[in-house]
Design a protein around this motif. Structure first.
Motif, PDB file in Angstrom:
ATOM      1  N   GLU A  93       4.926  10.575  -9.371  1.00 41.04           N
ATOM      2  CA  GLU A  93       5.979  11.334 -10.321  1.00 41.04           C
ATOM      3  C   GLU A  93       7.187  10.420  -9.180  1.00 41.04           C
ATOM      4  OE1 GLU A  93       4.678  13.878  -9.523  1.00 41.04           O
ATOM      5  OE2 GLU A  93       3.818  14.346 -11.379  1.00 41.04           O
ATOM      6  N   ALA A  94       6.649  10.159  -7.741  1.00 45.98           N
ATOM      7  CA  ALA A  94       7.461   9.100  -7.250  1.00 45.98           C
ATOM      8  C   ALA A  94       7.742   8.408  -7.138  1.00 45.98           C
ATOM      9  CB  ALA A  94       7.445   9.758  -5.052  1.00 45.98           C
ATOM     10  N   TRP A  95       5.980   6.819  -8.265  1.00 45.04           N
ATOM     11  CA  TRP A  95       5.873   5.835  -8.198  1.00 45.04           C
ATOM     12  C   TRP A  95       6.277   5.752  -9.515  1.00 45.04           C
ATOM     13  CZ3 TRP A  95       4.257   3.383  -4.475  1.00 45.04           C
ATOM     14  CH2 TRP A  95       3.381   4.175  -3.029  1.00 45.04           C
ATOM     15  N   ARG A  96       6.894   6.722 -10.233  1.00 42.13           N
ATOM     16  CA  ARG A  96       7.952   6.231 -11.824  1.00 42.13           C
ATOM     17  C   ARG A  96       8.752   5.628 -11.466  1.00 42.13           C
ATOM     18  NH1 ARG A  96       4.199  10.549 -13.836  1.00 42.13           N
ATOM     19  NH2 ARG A  96       1.832   9.705 -14.097  1.00 42.13           N
ATOM     20  N   PHE A  97       9.352   6.780 -10.292  1.00 41.69           N
ATOM     21  CA  PHE A  97      10.838   6.420 -10.207  1.00 41.69           C
ATOM     22  C   PHE A  97      11.317   5.595  -9.821  1.00 41.69           C
ATOM     23  CE2 PHE A  97      14.838   7.891  -7.743  1.00 41.69           C
ATOM     24  CZ  PHE A  97      15.456   8.891  -8.794  1.00 41.69           C
ATOM     25  N   PHE A  98      10.444   5.012  -8.862  1.00 39.61           N
ATOM     26  CA  PHE A  98      11.242   4.022  -8.170  1.00 39.61           C
ATOM     27  C   PHE A  98       9.974   3.051  -8.453  1.00 39.61           C
ATOM     28  CE2 PHE A  98      11.288   7.359  -4.521  1.00 39.61           C
ATOM     29  CZ  PHE A  98      13.174   6.791  -4.338  1.00 39.61           C
ATOM     30  N   ASN A  99      10.293   2.548 -10.123  1.00 41.71           N
ATOM     31  CA  ASN A  99       9.103   2.055 -10.834  1.00 41.71           C
ATOM     32  C   ASN A  99       9.068   0.033  -9.813  1.00 41.71           C
ATOM     33  OD1 ASN A  99       7.211   0.911 -12.405  1.00 41.71           O
ATOM     34  ND2 ASN A  99       8.899   0.572 -13.942  1.00 41.71           N
ATOM     35  N   LEU A 100       9.881  -0.346  -9.662  1.00 38.96           N
ATOM     36  CA  LEU A 100       9.539  -1.455  -9.247  1.00 38.96           C
ATOM     37  C   LEU A 100       9.613  -1.692  -7.805  1.00 38.96           C
ATOM     38  CD1 LEU A 100      12.782  -4.041 -10.812  1.00 38.96           C
ATOM     39  CD2 LEU A 100      10.421  -3.848 -11.444  1.00 38.96           C
ATOM     40  N   GLU A 101       9.906  -0.703  -6.718  1.00 41.46           N
ATOM     41  CA  GLU A 101       9.302  -1.170  -5.787  1.00 41.46           C
ATOM     42  C   GLU A 101       8.398  -0.553  -5.770  1.00 41.46           C
ATOM     43  OE1 GLU A 101      12.910   1.372  -4.684  1.00 41.46           O
ATOM     44  OE2 GLU A 101      14.450  -0.361  -4.580  1.00 41.46           O
ATOM     45  N   GLY A 102       7.636   1.083  -6.431  1.00 46.13           N
ATOM     46  CA  GLY A 102       6.731   1.303  -6.025  1.00 46.13           C
ATOM     47  C   GLY A 102       5.186   0.324  -6.244  1.00 46.13           C
ATOM     48  N   LYS A 103       5.431  -0.449  -7.124  1.00 47.86           N
ATOM     49  CA  LYS A 103       4.658  -1.167  -7.485  1.00 47.86           C
ATOM     50  C   LYS A 103       4.484  -2.231  -6.398  1.00 47.86           C
ATOM     51  CE  LYS A 103       5.226  -1.536 -12.123  1.00 47.86           C
ATOM     52  NZ  LYS A 103       4.805  -2.747 -13.912  1.00 47.86           N
ATOM     53  N   LYS A 104       5.396  -2.376  -5.878  1.00 44.74           N
ATOM     54  CA  LYS A 104       5.094  -3.254  -4.377  1.00 44.74           C
ATOM     55  C   LYS A 104       4.640  -2.925  -3.268  1.00 44.74           C
ATOM     56  CE  LYS A 104       7.736  -6.460  -1.310  1.00 44.74           C
ATOM     57  NZ  LYS A 104       8.979  -7.517  -1.276  1.00 44.74           N
ATOM     58  N   LEU A 105       5.087  -1.390  -2.918  1.00 38.57           N
ATOM     59  CA  LEU A 105       5.202  -0.646  -1.995  1.00 38.57           C
ATOM     60  C   LEU A 105       2.486  -0.262  -2.243  1.00 38.57           C
ATOM     61  CD1 LEU A 105       7.600   1.673  -1.747  1.00 38.57           C
ATOM     62  CD2 LEU A 105       7.204   0.646   0.299  1.00 38.57           C
ATOM     63  N   ARG A 106       2.844  -0.506  -3.951  1.00 38.48           N
ATOM     64  CA  ARG A 106       1.459   0.117  -3.360  1.00 38.48           C
ATOM     65  C   ARG A 106       0.600  -1.527  -3.331  1.00 38.48           C
ATOM     66  NH1 ARG A 106       0.483   4.204  -8.481  1.00 38.48           N
ATOM     67  NH2 ARG A 106      -1.814   3.468  -8.953  1.00 38.48           N
ATOM     68  N   GLN A 107       1.346  -2.411  -4.414  1.00 38.29           N
ATOM     69  CA  GLN A 107       0.254  -3.862  -3.955  1.00 38.29           C
ATOM     70  C   GLN A 107      -0.471  -4.060  -1.980  1.00 38.29           C
ATOM     71  OE1 GLN A 107       2.323  -6.750  -5.911  1.00 38.29           O
ATOM     72  NE2 GLN A 107       1.081  -6.204  -7.602  1.00 38.29           N
ATOM     73  N   GLU A 108       1.031  -3.288  -1.053  1.00 34.45           N
ATOM     74  CA  GLU A 108       1.555  -3.890   0.170  1.00 34.45           C
ATOM     75  C   GLU A 108       0.282  -2.320   0.656  1.00 34.45           C
ATOM     76  OE1 GLU A 108       5.620  -3.942   1.312  1.00 34.45           O
ATOM     77  OE2 GLU A 108       5.586  -5.729   0.453  1.00 34.45           O
ATOM     78  N   PHE A 109       0.576  -1.400   0.417  1.00 31.54           N
ATOM     79  CA  PHE A 109      -0.011  -0.887   1.519  1.00 31.54           C
ATOM     80  C   PHE A 109      -2.025  -0.380   0.487  1.00 31.54           C
ATOM     81  CE2 PHE A 109      -3.417   3.735   0.695  1.00 31.54           C
ATOM     82  CZ  PHE A 109      -2.791   3.586   2.012  1.00 31.54           C
TER      83      PHE A 109
END
Length: 187
Positions: A93-109
């Motif tokens: 749910e947090a990834w969806r909330f921060f959609n653009l930043e979440g994608k970048k964070l996931r890619q970096e992780f």
């Protein structure tokens, strides 16, 4: 009926594994260490038999050196395949909330996890231990439950211990290694 068949299958696997350990113990007691290791590494002849697996569970993007070494020694000694799992304890749910930043964070992780996994992978390949890498964006416990549904024959879990409560410092505690790890058996 399926449950009973699965139970019987697990029972047969356990009996075979005990026989294998007894054979290895006999060789070891006779002083034939190489033959004992070979007896432990012998794979079952049946094609449906999958190799047993050891899970190295890390919350974060890296696998500490002492945990890698312990897992590699255990896998080599017992003939296990290693599954390495990095988890990021952030709810979907947090990834969806921060959609653009979440994608970048996931890619970096994912990138950091993969980069840190390559050291573990090289160490495993040097010892000829099969190893597979997973990345999950959830808490360690949730990731474990999900992986247990995906992967069969998961026998052991190695994880860095989480601090339960602060301990009083004494002289003996100063001589102990700082990092603690947990080893769980699922069989």
């Amino acid at each position: 009926m399926k449950f009973i068949q699965k139970f019987k299958s697990k029972q047969q696997q356990a009996v075979q594994r005990i026989d294998q350990y007894q054979e290895a113990i006999s060789f070891a007691q006779a002083g034939a260490a190489n033959e004992a290791l070979k007896a432990l590494r012998v794979k079952q002849a049946s094609p449906e038999q999958q190799s047993s697996k050891l899970l190295v569970l890390a919350q974060g993007d890296h696998f500490p050196a002492d945990i890698r070494e312990y897992a590699l020694e255990m896998a080599q000694r017992l003939g296990y395949e290693i599954l390495a799992l990095n988890t990021a304890p952030v709810k979907k749910e947090a990834w969806r909330f921060f959609n653009l930043e979440g994608k970048k964070l996931r890619q970096e992780f994912k990138a950091a996890s993969l980069e840190n996994f390559t050291v573990f992978q090289q160490e495993a390949e040097e010892r000829k231990i099969p190893i597979t890498h997973y990345v999950k964006f959830m808490d360690k416990e949730e990731a474990l439950q999900e992986l247990r549904q995906e992967v069969k024959d998961l026998d052991f879990i190695i994880s860095d211990a989480e601090p339960l409560q602060p301990r009083p410092q004494d002289e003996q505690a100063l001589n102990r290694p700082q990092r603690e790890m947990c080893v769980y058996s699922l069989t």
